[in-house]
Design a protein around this motif. Structure first.
Motif, PDB file in Angstrom:
ATOM      1  N   LYS A  34      -1.731  -1.445   2.775  1.00 43.95           N
ATOM      2  CA  LYS A  34      -1.681  -2.789   1.819  1.00 43.95           C
ATOM      3  C   LYS A  34      -3.193  -3.245   2.007  1.00 43.95           C
TER       4      LYS A  34
ATOM      5  N   SER B 235      -0.493 -11.059   2.791  1.00 47.20           N
ATOM      6  CA  SER B 235      -0.242  -9.521   2.633  1.00 47.20           C
ATOM      7  C   SER B 235       0.362  -8.451   1.533  1.00 47.20           C
TER       8      SER B 235
ATOM      9  N   ARG C 255       2.427  -5.278   0.593  1.00 46.61           N
ATOM     10  CA  ARG C 255       2.392  -3.680   1.147  1.00 46.61           C
ATOM     11  C   ARG C 255       2.265  -2.462   0.280  1.00 46.61           C
TER      12      ARG C 255
ATOM     13  N   LYS D 125       0.230   4.119   6.181  1.00 50.81           N
ATOM     14  CA  LYS D 125       0.910   2.648   5.789  1.00 50.81           C
ATOM     15  C   LYS D 125      -0.033   2.096   5.060  1.00 50.81           C
TER      16      LYS D 125
ATOM     17  N   GLN E  39       2.512   4.242  -0.117  1.00 48.71           N
ATOM     18  CA  GLN E  39       1.960   3.632   1.543  1.00 48.71           C
ATOM     19  C   GLN E  39       0.970   5.285   1.540  1.00 48.71           C
TER      20      GLN E  39
ATOM     21  N   ARG F 240       8.667  -5.875   3.479  1.00 51.37           N
ATOM     22  CA  ARG F 240       7.250  -6.254   3.793  1.00 51.37           C
ATOM     23  C   ARG F 240       6.067  -6.743   3.286  1.00 51.37           C
ATOM     24  N   SER F 241       5.920  -7.331   2.266  1.00 54.27           N
ATOM     25  CA  SER F 241       4.386  -8.468   2.102  1.00 54.27           C
ATOM     26  C   SER F 241       4.984  -9.491   2.484  1.00 54.27           C
TER      27      SER F 241
ATOM     28  N   ASN G 218       4.877  -4.508  -5.200  1.00 53.57           N
ATOM     29  CA  ASN G 218       4.806  -4.023  -3.445  1.00 53.57           C
ATOM     30  C   ASN G 218       6.408  -4.090  -2.409  1.00 53.57           C
TER      31      ASN G 218
END
Length: 274
Positions: free
Chosen positions: A164, A133, A135, A162, A138, A99-100, A95
């Motif tokens: 997740k 979450s 990420r 995107k 993609q 962005r996680s 991940n």
């Protein structure tokens, strides 16, 4: 018209006047004499005072109650430690750390002081909501395969999609907190550490994409062999508006032999304190 007072009456009035003047001077002298200057060093006198004799229930140099640091909103970044992808060809849960994210909404706090005459050491517990979450790449999502194990799946809708994995849990901490007053009792450096446990109440995967410029999403709820009950270590430190935290789970993200072995680790800061 002339009024002549008898001699005896005049002498009596003069005598009363002198008696009253004498009484006033005596009262003034008593008030002046009641203030006795002390020649001894005041510091030596203060050393001889026993605070316990002055107050029956102890003396608190700061505020009355111990108040911990838990209630508020925290924001953090999710990562994995101790990665083990034995039996898998790729690290599909690789991940994006920044962005996680994790958001903690800590809405209930209970502070328990452990000192009789101070308020700098205590226990802190409460209740919070953990929105977590991860990420993923993609075009990558996860699913339960035919062998009842977590596997990766590649889905392509457009080049800017995107993907997740999201988890919602209820969290209960038990922390020991130590506070150090700096300059004033309201300005305190604090350090708290302890254990927490949580229970998963919801989880899903989500892919966002566009079709002909219109936003779309594919959301698939499921437990994905995630741990229901989790527990781990938590540490928090702060001073005034700067508050940091970190958590380390003692159980892997997925159940044993149901997915890659990944240990969740989160670090972040407090956005607002209640």
């Amino acid at each position: 018209m002339n009024i002549n007072l008898p001699m005896k009456t005049l002498l009596f009035q003069i005598t009363i006047l002198f008696v009253l003047l004498g009484a006033v001077k005596k009262i003034q002298a008593q008030e002046t004499d009641s203030i006795i200057p002390i020649q001894e060093d005041p510091e030596k006198i203060l050393r001889k005072i026993d605070i316990r004799e002055i107050t029956q229930h102890g003396f608190n140099f700061w505020q009355d109650n111990f108040i911990g640091h838990w209630a508020g909103v925290d924001f953090g970044f999710n990562s994995f430690l101790n990665k083990d992808y034995s039996g898998y060809e790729t690290e599909f849960m690789n991940n994006d750390v920044f962005r996680s994210n994790s958001t903690y909404i800590n809405f209930i706090q209970q502070s328990i002081g452990l000192q009789h005459n101070r308020n700098t050491i205590g226990l802190v517990t409460g209740l919070g909501l953990h929105l977590q979450s991860y990420r993923l790449d993609q075009n990558t999502t996860i699913l339960r395969g035919d062998n009842d194990k977590i596997e990766s799946e590649t889905l392509y809708f457009d080049q800017n999609q995107k993907s997740k994995l999201s988890i919602v849990s209820v969290l209960l901490p038990l922390l020991a907190e130590f506070q150090i007053p700096i300059n004033h009792y309201e300005n305190r450096l604090y350090l708290s550490t302890g254990l927490y446990t949580s229970y998963r109440i919801n989880s899903h995967t989500k892919i966002k994409y566009r079709i002909e410029g219109k936003k779309e999403k594919l959301k698939v709820p499921g437990h994905y062999h995630l741990q229901n009950f989790k527990y781990g270590f938590m540490a928090r430190i702060g001073y005034r508006r700067i508050n940091l935290f970190a958590t380390y789970e003692l159980l892997p993200l997925f159940k044993e032999h149901k997915g890659p072995e990944l240990t969740p680790f989160t670090f972040g800061f407090t956005i607002v304190s209640f």
